[in-house]
Design a protein around this motif. Sequence first.
Motif, PDB file in Angstrom:
ATOM      1  N   ASN A 114       0.828  -1.207   0.000  1.00 50.45           N
ATOM      2  CA  ASN A 114       0.000   0.000   0.000  1.00 50.45           C
ATOM      3  C   ASN A 114       0.862   1.256   0.000  1.00 50.45           C
ATOM      4  O   ASN A 114       0.583   2.220  -0.716  1.00 50.45           O
TER       5      ASN A 114
ATOM      6  N   ARG B  57       2.063   1.677  -3.496  1.00 51.98           N
ATOM      7  CA  ARG B  57       0.999   1.957  -4.466  1.00 51.98           C
ATOM      8  C   ARG B  57       0.354   3.326  -4.273  1.00 51.98           C
ATOM      9  O   ARG B  57      -0.035   3.980  -5.224  1.00 51.98           O
TER      10      ARG B  57
ATOM     11  N   ASP C 293       5.204   6.290   4.743  1.00 49.38           N
ATOM     12  CA  ASP C 293       5.420   6.677   3.343  1.00 49.38           C
ATOM     13  C   ASP C 293       5.216   8.171   3.168  1.00 49.38           C
ATOM     14  O   ASP C 293       4.661   8.852   4.026  1.00 49.38           O
TER      15      ASP C 293
ATOM     16  N   ILE D 166       0.188   9.856  -0.859  1.00 45.49           N
ATOM     17  CA  ILE D 166      -0.942  10.785  -1.015  1.00 45.49           C
ATOM     18  C   ILE D 166      -1.691  11.043   0.291  1.00 45.49           C
ATOM     19  O   ILE D 166      -2.439  12.000   0.405  1.00 45.49           O
ATOM     20  N   GLY D 167      -1.497  10.145   1.273  1.00 47.53           N
ATOM     21  CA  GLY D 167      -2.174  10.333   2.563  1.00 47.53           C
ATOM     22  C   GLY D 167      -3.647   9.963   2.510  1.00 47.53           C
ATOM     23  O   GLY D 167      -4.203   9.701   1.440  1.00 47.53           O
ATOM     24  N   ILE D 168      -4.254   9.926   3.694  1.00 45.80           N
ATOM     25  CA  ILE D 168      -5.679   9.543   3.780  1.00 45.80           C
ATOM     26  C   ILE D 168      -6.422  10.659   4.510  1.00 45.80           C
ATOM     27  O   ILE D 168      -6.071  11.005   5.639  1.00 45.80           O
TER      28      ILE D 168
ATOM     29  N   ILE E 193     -10.850   2.711   6.603  1.00 40.30           N
ATOM     30  CA  ILE E 193     -10.047   2.003   5.577  1.00 40.30           C
ATOM     31  C   ILE E 193      -9.772   0.536   5.893  1.00 40.30           C
ATOM     32  O   ILE E 193      -9.366  -0.222   5.022  1.00 40.30           O
TER      33      ILE E 193
ATOM     34  N   ARG F  76     -12.539   1.807  -0.059  1.00 36.39           N
ATOM     35  CA  ARG F  76     -11.418   2.488  -0.715  1.00 36.39           C
ATOM     36  C   ARG F  76     -11.693   3.979  -0.678  1.00 36.39           C
ATOM     37  O   ARG F  76     -12.828   4.409  -0.822  1.00 36.39           O
ATOM     38  N   VAL F  77     -10.611   4.754  -0.492  1.00 37.01           N
ATOM     39  CA  VAL F  77     -10.782   6.206  -0.479  1.00 37.01           C
ATOM     40  C   VAL F  77     -11.117   6.677  -1.899  1.00 37.01           C
ATOM     41  O   VAL F  77     -12.066   7.403  -2.128  1.00 37.01           O
ATOM     42  N   ASP F  78     -10.325   6.198  -2.827  1.00 38.65           N
ATOM     43  CA  ASP F  78     -10.533   6.584  -4.218  1.00 38.65           C
ATOM     44  C   ASP F  78     -10.622   5.290  -5.031  1.00 38.65           C
ATOM     45  O   ASP F  78      -9.612   4.640  -5.327  1.00 38.65           O
TER      46      ASP F  78
ATOM     47  N   GLY G  53      -5.688  -2.768  -6.727  1.00 36.56           N
ATOM     48  CA  GLY G  53      -6.147  -3.013  -5.349  1.00 36.56           C
ATOM     49  C   GLY G  53      -7.479  -3.732  -5.325  1.00 36.56           C
ATOM     50  O   GLY G  53      -8.293  -3.611  -6.237  1.00 36.56           O
ATOM     51  N   THR G  54      -7.694  -4.519  -4.267  1.00 32.19           N
ATOM     52  CA  THR G  54      -8.960  -5.250  -4.148  1.00 32.19           C
ATOM     53  C   THR G  54      -9.853  -4.638  -3.071  1.00 32.19           C
ATOM     54  O   THR G  54     -11.032  -4.991  -2.964  1.00 32.19           O
ATOM     55  N   GLY G  55      -9.290  -3.781  -2.251  1.00 27.17           N
ATOM     56  CA  GLY G  55     -10.055  -3.209  -1.134  1.00 27.17           C
ATOM     57  C   GLY G  55     -10.121  -4.161   0.051  1.00 27.17           C
ATOM     58  O   GLY G  55     -10.838  -3.917   1.013  1.00 27.17           O
TER      59      GLY G  55
ATOM     60  N   GLY H 294      -7.029  -5.682   1.315  1.00 27.76           N
ATOM     61  CA  GLY H 294      -5.702  -5.774   1.948  1.00 27.76           C
ATOM     62  C   GLY H 294      -5.719  -5.388   3.417  1.00 27.76           C
ATOM     63  O   GLY H 294      -5.253  -6.153   4.280  1.00 27.76           O
TER      64      GLY H 294
ATOM     65  N   ALA I 183      -8.317  -5.102   5.347  1.00 23.98           N
ATOM     66  CA  ALA I 183      -9.254  -5.943   6.119  1.00 23.98           C
ATOM     67  C   ALA I 183      -8.518  -7.196   6.599  1.00 23.98           C
ATOM     68  O   ALA I 183      -8.703  -7.639   7.735  1.00 23.98           O
TER      69      ALA I 183
ATOM     70  N   THR J 158       1.593   8.746   5.033  1.00 24.18           N
ATOM     71  CA  THR J 158       0.893   7.911   6.015  1.00 24.18           C
ATOM     72  C   THR J 158       1.896   7.131   6.844  1.00 24.18           C
ATOM     73  O   THR J 158       2.934   6.709   6.339  1.00 24.18           O
TER      74      THR J 158
HETATM   75  P1  ADP Z   1      -6.690  -1.659  -1.715  1.00 23.06           P
HETATM   76  O1  ADP Z   1      -6.586  -3.013  -2.267  1.00 23.06           O
HETATM   77  O2  ADP Z   1      -7.706  -0.811  -2.391  1.00 23.06           O
HETATM   78  O3  ADP Z   1      -5.376  -1.007  -1.552  1.00 23.06           O
HETATM   79  P2  ADP Z   1      -6.672  -1.788   1.171  1.00 23.06           P
HETATM   80  O4  ADP Z   1      -7.594  -2.472   2.059  1.00 23.06           O
HETATM   81  O5  ADP Z   1      -5.264  -2.216   1.185  1.00 23.06           O
HETATM   82  O6  ADP Z   1      -7.322  -1.893  -0.257  1.00 23.06           O
HETATM   83  O7  ADP Z   1      -6.758  -0.258   1.496  1.00 23.06           O
HETATM   84  C1  ADP Z   1      -7.981   0.387   1.571  1.00 23.06           C
HETATM   85  C2  ADP Z   1      -7.874   1.842   1.130  1.00 23.06           C
HETATM   86  O8  ADP Z   1      -7.092   2.570   2.071  1.00 23.06           O
HETATM   87  C3  ADP Z   1      -7.165   2.008  -0.161  1.00 23.06           C
HETATM   88  O9  ADP Z   1      -8.073   1.908  -1.225  1.00 23.06           O
HETATM   89  C4  ADP Z   1      -6.619   3.404  -0.042  1.00 23.06           C
HETATM   90  O10 ADP Z   1      -7.566   4.359  -0.419  1.00 23.06           O
HETATM   91  C5  ADP Z   1      -6.343   3.568   1.432  1.00 23.06           C
HETATM   92  N1  ADP Z   1      -4.902   3.340   1.760  1.00 23.06           N
HETATM   93  C6  ADP Z   1      -4.352   2.238   2.257  1.00 23.06           C
HETATM   94  N2  ADP Z   1      -3.031   2.422   2.486  1.00 23.06           N
HETATM   95  C7  ADP Z   1      -2.723   3.673   2.125  1.00 23.06           C
HETATM   96  C8  ADP Z   1      -1.542   4.455   2.149  1.00 23.06           C
HETATM   97  N3  ADP Z   1      -0.381   3.977   2.564  1.00 23.06           N
HETATM   98  N4  ADP Z   1      -1.628   5.728   1.718  1.00 23.06           N
HETATM   99  C9  ADP Z   1      -2.812   6.214   1.300  1.00 23.06           C
HETATM  100  N5  ADP Z   1      -3.968   5.536   1.242  1.00 23.06           N
HETATM  101  C10 ADP Z   1      -3.940   4.264   1.669  1.00 23.06           C
END
Ligand code: ADP
Length: 441
Positions: free
Chosen positions: A347, A350, A376, A379-381, A389, A395-397, A406-408, A410, A412, A435
Motif C-alpha cells: 500500500n 501503491r 510513506d 498521497i495520505g488519507i 479504511i 477504498r478512499v478513491d 487493489g482489491t479493497g 488488503g 481488512a 501515512t
Molecule cells: P486496496 O486493495 O484498495 O489497496 P486496502 O484495504 O489495502 O485496499 O486499502 C484500503 C484503502 O485505504 C485504499 O483503497 C486506499 O484508499 C487507502 N490506503 C491504504 N493504504 C494507504 C496508504 N499507505 N496511503 C494512502 N492511502 C492508503
Amino acid sequence: MKRIINRYFAVTTCLGIFLTLLLSIVVFYDAFQKEVFQSLETYASLLDSSHIFDDKYNIEQHVDAASVRVTLIDKDGTVYYDSMAKTENMDNHLKRPEVVEAFAHGNGSDIRKSKTLEKTTFYYAMLLQNGCVLRVSKESDSIYRIFFDAFPVIALILLLIILLCMVWSHFLTKSIVEPIKQMADDMDKENTDTVTTYKELKPFVKTIRMQHENILKNARMRQEFTANVSHELKTPLTSISGYAELISTGMAGQEDVSRFAGEIYHNAQRLLTLINDIIRLSELDGNESMETLEELNLYELARNCVDMLELPAKKQNVRIRLYGNHQCMLLADRQMIEELLYNLCDNAIRYNVDGGSVEVWVEKNNLDRPVLVVKDTGIGIPEEHQSRIFERFYRVDKSRSKSKGGTGLGLAIVKHIIESLDADVELESEPGKGTKIKVTF
Ligand code: ADP
C-alpha cells in the motif's frame, strides 16, 4: 417450567398439610392424656377426702360414677372393692404397674391399650392412710380410633386445601412465568419494563441482547460482503466476456486482438487476486487457517518483503528502505506476519507519489514489545476516511485503487491478523504528506 413449579408446589403443600395434621394430633392427644390423668387424680383425692374407704373391711357406700371405675387394693394385692365388677372373680392386683408405683411412691399411673387397639384405659392409683391403694380408671377411645373417627372430616378439609392450593399455584406460576415469556418476546426491543421485573435476570438479558445484536450485525455484514463480492467479481468478468466476444465474433481487428487478449489477461489476474483475498479472509474468519506459532525474526521477514517489493517500487520511482533492530524476535504464525508486512508495504508503494519514499522500521518499544512502522511520503488519507479504511472493500478513491490493482481487502486482512495476534495498530496520515502505520505486537 410451569409444570415443574406446579408439581413442586403441590407436593410441598400436601406434605406440609400432612405433617401439620400428624403433629397436631400428637400434641392434641398428649394434652388429652394429661387432662384425663388430672381429672382422675382430682377424683381420687375427692374420694380420699370423703373417707368412704377409711375402713377397708366395712365399705358401706357404693361409688357410682358413670365412666370412672374405682378399685380398692390391699397390700397383698387382694381387691376389696370394685365399682364395676365382683371382687370375688378378680385376680391379684399386686403386679399392676400403677399399683406397684403407688405402693412405692405414694401414687402411680399407667395407660393400657385394649387388644383391638380401639380403646385405651387410663389408670391412676394412690396410697391411702390405711395402707390400701385406691385406683381410679377411665376408658377412652385410643388415638387410632380418634383419628379414624375424624378421618372423613380431615380428608375433606385436606382435599379442599389441596384444591385451593392447586388453583393458587396455577395463578402463582402463571404470574412468575408471564414476565419471562414477555421478556423473550421483547428481547429485541430496547428498554422494556418487563426486562426489569426480575433483577436477577438482568445480566442474562444483557448477554442475550448482546449476542442477539452481534448475530444481527454479523448477518448484516455477511450480506453486505456477499453483495460486494458479487459486484467486485462482476466487473472484471464483464470485461473478459466483452473482449472475448469481440474476438470470437471477429469484430476485433488483427491489431486489436493482442490488446484485447492483454485486457483479458489483466482482468483474469485481477479476478485471481480478488478470489485469493476472499479465500484468505474467509479462512481467517472461520479460523480455518492452521496457525503454527514459531519464533520469527521480524527484521529478517521485513528484509525479504522489502527485497521483494524493491522492483515494483522502482517502477513507480519510489525508494523503499528498511531500518531498525536486527534481532527483533516474535512468536507468531509466519504466513500471517508475511501477509501483514506485504500488505502494508505494498500500500505504501501503491499510494505513493513519483519520487516518494517508504521507510520500514523494526524495533522494540520501552516495554520490550516488537514494533513495526511503515511510513510513506504518499498521497495520505483524509481524516474522515481514516476510521474506515480497515473495512472490507472500503477504498478512499475507488478508481485509483483499481487502477493500481487493489482489491479493497488488503487492510481488512491486516486488521484480522492484528486482532488474532492481539496486536495494536495506530494510524497517522495527512493528505499530501504521507501515512504512518504502526503495529505493536
Ligand atoms: P486496496 O486493495 O484498495 O489497496 P486496502 O484495504 O489495502 O485496499 O486499502 C484500503 C484503502 O485505504 C485504499 O483503497 C486506499 O484508499 C487507502 N490506503 C491504504 N493504504 C494507504 C496508504 N499507505 N496511503 C494512502 N492511502 C492508503
